[in-house]
Design a protein around this motif. Structure first.
Motif, PDB file in Angstrom:
ATOM      1  N   PHE A 109       3.646  92.943  39.228  1.00  0.00           N
ATOM      2  CA  PHE A 109       3.520  91.543  39.606  1.00  0.00           C
ATOM      3  C   PHE A 109       4.608  90.711  38.937  1.00  0.00           C
ATOM      4  O   PHE A 109       5.272  89.890  39.588  1.00  0.00           O
ATOM      5  CB  PHE A 109       2.136  91.020  39.218  1.00  0.00           C
ATOM      6  N   ILE A 110       4.809  90.903  37.641  1.00  0.00           N
ATOM      7  CA  ILE A 110       5.833  90.157  36.905  1.00  0.00           C
ATOM      8  C   ILE A 110       7.211  90.429  37.495  1.00  0.00           C
ATOM      9  O   ILE A 110       8.038  89.518  37.650  1.00  0.00           O
ATOM     10  CB  ILE A 110       5.808  90.525  35.419  1.00  0.00           C
ATOM     11  N   ASP A 111       7.464  91.682  37.853  1.00  0.00           N
ATOM     12  CA  ASP A 111       8.778  92.042  38.407  1.00  0.00           C
ATOM     13  C   ASP A 111       9.035  91.350  39.741  1.00  0.00           C
ATOM     14  O   ASP A 111      10.187  91.205  40.153  1.00  0.00           O
ATOM     15  CB  ASP A 111       8.879  93.557  38.591  1.00  0.00           C
ATOM     16  N   SER A 112       7.982  90.926  40.437  1.00  0.00           N
ATOM     17  CA  SER A 112       8.156  90.291  41.742  1.00  0.00           C
ATOM     18  C   SER A 112       8.488  88.807  41.631  1.00  0.00           C
ATOM     19  O   SER A 112       8.812  88.174  42.640  1.00  0.00           O
ATOM     20  CB  SER A 112       6.878  90.443  42.581  1.00  0.00           C
ATOM     21  N   LEU A 113       8.405  88.235  40.428  1.00  0.00           N
ATOM     22  CA  LEU A 113       8.559  86.796  40.251  1.00  0.00           C
ATOM     23  C   LEU A 113       9.992  86.410  39.905  1.00  0.00           C
ATOM     24  O   LEU A 113      10.679  87.127  39.179  1.00  0.00           O
ATOM     25  CB  LEU A 113       7.627  86.290  39.146  1.00  0.00           C
ATOM     26  N   ASP A 114      10.396  85.269  40.417  1.00  0.00           N
ATOM     27  CA  ASP A 114      11.679  84.662  40.090  1.00  0.00           C
ATOM     28  C   ASP A 114      11.381  83.418  39.254  1.00  0.00           C
ATOM     29  O   ASP A 114      10.562  82.581  39.651  1.00  0.00           O
ATOM     30  CB  ASP A 114      12.405  84.281  41.382  1.00  0.00           C
ATOM     31  N   PHE A 115      12.001  83.303  38.080  1.00  0.00           N
ATOM     32  CA  PHE A 115      11.705  82.219  37.150  1.00  0.00           C
ATOM     33  C   PHE A 115      12.907  81.308  36.957  1.00  0.00           C
ATOM     34  O   PHE A 115      14.060  81.758  36.925  1.00  0.00           O
ATOM     35  CB  PHE A 115      11.334  82.776  35.762  1.00  0.00           C
ATOM     36  N   ARG A 116      12.637  80.019  36.797  1.00  0.00           N
ATOM     37  CA  ARG A 116      13.584  79.027  36.294  1.00  0.00           C
ATOM     38  C   ARG A 116      12.866  78.289  35.166  1.00  0.00           C
ATOM     39  O   ARG A 116      11.817  77.689  35.388  1.00  0.00           O
ATOM     40  CB  ARG A 116      14.000  78.034  37.387  1.00  0.00           C
ATOM     41  N   VAL A 117      13.405  78.338  33.945  1.00  0.00           N
ATOM     42  CA  VAL A 117      12.692  77.837  32.776  1.00  0.00           C
ATOM     43  C   VAL A 117      13.485  76.735  32.098  1.00  0.00           C
ATOM     44  O   VAL A 117      14.708  76.849  31.911  1.00  0.00           O
ATOM     45  CB  VAL A 117      12.397  78.986  31.779  1.00  0.00           C
ATOM     46  N   ASP A 118      12.808  75.667  31.704  1.00  0.00           N
ATOM     47  CA  ASP A 118      13.399  74.571  30.957  1.00  0.00           C
ATOM     48  C   ASP A 118      13.928  75.101  29.623  1.00  0.00           C
ATOM     49  O   ASP A 118      13.156  75.662  28.835  1.00  0.00           O
ATOM     50  CB  ASP A 118      12.328  73.495  30.715  1.00  0.00           C
ATOM     51  N   PRO A 119      15.220  74.958  29.327  1.00  0.00           N
ATOM     52  CA  PRO A 119      15.756  75.465  28.057  1.00  0.00           C
ATOM     53  C   PRO A 119      15.115  74.828  26.835  1.00  0.00           C
ATOM     54  O   PRO A 119      15.189  75.391  25.734  1.00  0.00           O
ATOM     55  CB  PRO A 119      17.246  75.120  28.144  1.00  0.00           C
ATOM     56  N   ALA A 120      14.488  73.678  26.989  1.00  0.00           N
ATOM     57  CA  ALA A 120      13.837  73.014  25.866  1.00  0.00           C
ATOM     58  C   ALA A 120      12.434  73.556  25.588  1.00  0.00           C
ATOM     59  O   ALA A 120      11.762  73.082  24.660  1.00  0.00           O
ATOM     60  CB  ALA A 120      13.763  71.511  26.116  1.00  0.00           C
ATOM     61  N   SER A 121      11.983  74.525  26.360  1.00  0.00           N
ATOM     62  CA  SER A 121      10.655  75.097  26.146  1.00  0.00           C
ATOM     63  C   SER A 121      10.578  75.791  24.788  1.00  0.00           C
ATOM     64  O   SER A 121      11.570  76.343  24.295  1.00  0.00           O
ATOM     65  CB  SER A 121      10.325  76.102  27.251  1.00  0.00           C
ATOM     66  N   VAL A 122       9.400  75.747  24.188  1.00  0.00           N
ATOM     67  CA  VAL A 122       9.158  76.378  22.891  1.00  0.00           C
ATOM     68  C   VAL A 122       7.857  77.158  22.981  1.00  0.00           C
ATOM     69  O   VAL A 122       7.050  76.939  23.895  1.00  0.00           O
ATOM     70  CB  VAL A 122       9.066  75.321  21.762  1.00  0.00           C
ATOM     71  N   PRO A 123       7.601  78.099  22.043  1.00  0.00           N
ATOM     72  CA  PRO A 123       6.313  78.796  22.057  1.00  0.00           C
ATOM     73  C   PRO A 123       5.154  77.801  22.032  1.00  0.00           C
ATOM     74  O   PRO A 123       5.104  76.906  21.188  1.00  0.00           O
ATOM     75  CB  PRO A 123       6.362  79.636  20.778  1.00  0.00           C
ATOM     76  N   GLY A 124       4.263  77.929  22.972  1.00  0.00           N
ATOM     77  CA  GLY A 124       3.137  77.023  23.079  1.00  0.00           C
ATOM     78  C   GLY A 124       3.303  75.926  24.105  1.00  0.00           C
ATOM     79  O   GLY A 124       2.329  75.294  24.502  1.00  0.00           O
ATOM     80  N   HIS A 125       4.537  75.680  24.546  1.00  0.00           N
ATOM     81  CA  HIS A 125       4.769  74.668  25.580  1.00  0.00           C
ATOM     82  C   HIS A 125       5.981  75.077  26.402  1.00  0.00           C
ATOM     83  O   HIS A 125       7.083  75.238  25.869  1.00  0.00           O
ATOM     84  CB  HIS A 125       5.001  73.282  24.979  1.00  0.00           C
ATOM     85  N   CYS A 126       5.756  75.249  27.692  1.00  0.00           N
ATOM     86  CA  CYS A 126       6.833  75.704  28.575  1.00  0.00           C
ATOM     87  C   CYS A 126       6.737  74.985  29.913  1.00  0.00           C
ATOM     88  O   CYS A 126       5.643  74.793  30.455  1.00  0.00           O
ATOM     89  CB  CYS A 126       6.721  77.222  28.795  1.00  0.00           C
ATOM     90  N   ARG A 127       7.891  74.583  30.411  1.00  0.00           N
ATOM     91  CA  ARG A 127       7.991  74.075  31.779  1.00  0.00           C
ATOM     92  C   ARG A 127       8.816  75.076  32.576  1.00  0.00           C
ATOM     93  O   ARG A 127       9.902  75.485  32.126  1.00  0.00           O
ATOM     94  CB  ARG A 127       8.646  72.696  31.817  1.00  0.00           C
ATOM     95  N   ALA A 128       8.308  75.477  33.731  1.00  0.00           N
ATOM     96  CA  ALA A 128       8.989  76.518  34.502  1.00  0.00           C
ATOM     97  C   ALA A 128       8.688  76.366  35.983  1.00  0.00           C
ATOM     98  O   ALA A 128       7.653  75.814  36.379  1.00  0.00           O
ATOM     99  CB  ALA A 128       8.548  77.904  34.028  1.00  0.00           C
ATOM    100  N   TRP A 129       9.625  76.849  36.786  1.00  0.00           N
ATOM    101  CA  TRP A 129       9.427  77.032  38.222  1.00  0.00           C
ATOM    102  C   TRP A 129       9.370  78.525  38.478  1.00  0.00           C
ATOM    103  O   TRP A 129      10.125  79.305  37.878  1.00  0.00           O
ATOM    104  CB  TRP A 129      10.568  76.408  39.015  1.00  0.00           C
ATOM    105  N   LEU A 130       8.490  78.957  39.375  1.00  0.00           N
ATOM    106  CA  LEU A 130       8.425  80.369  39.729  1.00  0.00           C
ATOM    107  C   LEU A 130       8.055  80.525  41.196  1.00  0.00           C
ATOM    108  O   LEU A 130       7.502  79.623  41.819  1.00  0.00           O
ATOM    109  CB  LEU A 130       7.434  81.126  38.839  1.00  0.00           C
ATOM    110  N   ARG A 131       8.393  81.684  41.716  1.00  0.00           N
ATOM    111  CA  ARG A 131       8.101  81.995  43.112  1.00  0.00           C
ATOM    112  C   ARG A 131       8.080  83.499  43.280  1.00  0.00           C
ATOM    113  O   ARG A 131       8.562  84.257  42.414  1.00  0.00           O
ATOM    114  CB  ARG A 131       9.158  81.388  44.038  1.00  0.00           C
ATOM    115  N   THR A 132       7.521  83.944  44.395  1.00  0.00           N
ATOM    116  CA  THR A 132       7.521  85.358  44.749  1.00  0.00           C
ATOM    117  C   THR A 132       7.727  85.483  46.252  1.00  0.00           C
ATOM    118  O   THR A 132       7.201  84.657  47.020  1.00  0.00           O
ATOM    119  CB  THR A 132       6.213  86.054  44.329  1.00  0.00           C
TER     120      THR A 132
END
Length: 239
Positions: A109-132
Motif C-alpha cells: 500500500f505504501i509503495d502505491s502512494l505518491d507523496f509531497r511533503v512540506d519541508p517544514a514538517s517535524v516529528p509529530g506534525h506534518c503537512r502532506a499531499w498524497l495520491r494513489t
C-alpha cells in the motif's frame, strides 16, 4: 487499514442509496489484524430516517469481524450564505517536493502512494499531499469521498513522533467528519493532510488532522493510539 477503510466507505455510500442524503461522518473500529485475505462486507441500515440516517458495515475476514464502521447520512441544503469557520487552505501539491517515505514505512500500500511533503514538517506534525493510482475496487469508479477516505488513515503514519522501528503506535479507530463533499476534479487525485500527533504520559495518544482537497479544507479526522516501545529496542537500551 487504508484500502479497507476506502472499501467500507464505498459500501456505506452505495448500499441502500439515498440521493437526498450525504455521507458526512464515518467511524471505524479496528477489532483485530486486517489480514490480506479474502473478505466479506455486510451492510445494514441501523437507524432509518427522512433527514438523518445511520448505516453500518463490517468487514469479515476468516470468520470474524475485523473492522466495524458506521456512517451518518444527513440531508443537504443550500447554506452558502452562512459559510464560516473553515481552516486555512494548504499550499498546493506543486509547492512541495516529492518524498520517499520508504525509509519509515514499507509495504504494498505504501509503495502505491505518491507523496509531497512540506519541508517544514517535524516529528509529530506534518503537512502532506498524497495520491494513489489504484482504484478502491479494481475496474470500478468510486466517488471522490471514497477515494479520499481510503487514504486518510495515513495521517498517523506521516505525523509519527518516533521512528516506527523503535516504537509501536497503532490506531484502534478512525473517525472522519466531512463538512464539505471532497472534489478531486483536478484529475490527479491529490488529497491533503495536515496532521498532528499528540502522545500522552500513560501510553495513549491521538492523531488529529485537517483534510483538504485542492479547493480547500473538507473535514477532519481523529485516531486514538496505543503507545509502546518495541521490545528489541528496550533490550538494546538496557544493554
Amino acid at each position: 487499514m487504508g484500502p479497507a477503510s476506502g472499501l467500507l466507505a464505498r459500501a456505506l455510500e452505495t448500499a441502500f442509496p439515498r440521493e437526498d442524503l450525504q455521507l458526512c461522518r464515518i467511524s471505524y473500529d479496528i477489532l483485530g489484524v486486517i489480514a490480506a485475505q479474502d473478505s466479506t462486507v455486510e451492510v445494514e441500515v441501523v437507524r432509518p430516517g427522512r433527514t438523518i440516517e445511520m448505516i453500518g458495515a463490517r468487514m469479515i475476514i476468516g470468520g470474524r469481524t475485523a473492522i466495524r464502521a458506521t456512517g451518518w447520512r444527513l440531508a443537504t441544503a443550500d447554506t452558502a450564505a452562512v459559510v464560516g469557520g473553515t481552516p486555512e487552505p494548504m499550499p498546493g501539491p506543486d509547492a512541495w517536493p516529492g518524498y520517499d517515505i520508504s525509509g519509515l514505512w514499507s509495504g504494498g500500500f505504501i509503495d502505491s502512494l505518491d507523496f509531497r511533503v512540506d519541508p517544514a514538517s517535524v516529528p509529530g506534525h506534518c503537512r502532506a499531499w498524497l495520491r494513489t493510482p489504484i482504484d478502491v475496487v479494481a475496474g470500478e469508479p468510486s466517488s471522490d469521498l471514497v477515494r479520499m477516505t481510503g487514504l486518510i488513515d495515513s495521517a498517523n503514519g506521516i505525523a509519527a513522533r518516533r521512528n516506527p522501528r523503535e516504537w509501536m503506535f497503532p490506531n484502534t479507530d478512525l473517525t472522519v467528519h466531512y463538512f464539505r463533499t471532497p472534489r478531486l476534479d483536478d484529475g490527479n487525485g491529490w488529497i491533503g493532510i495536515d496532521a498532528t500527533s499528540t502522545w500522552g504520559p500513560n501510553g495513549i495518544g491521538v492523531t488529529s488532522a485537517v483534510l483538504h482537497d485542492t479547493h480547500g479544507p473538507v473535514g477532519r479526522s481523529e485516531q486514538i493510539l496505543t503507545l509502546r516501545p518495541i521490545p528489541t529496542c528496550q533490550h538494546q537500551e538496557a544493554s
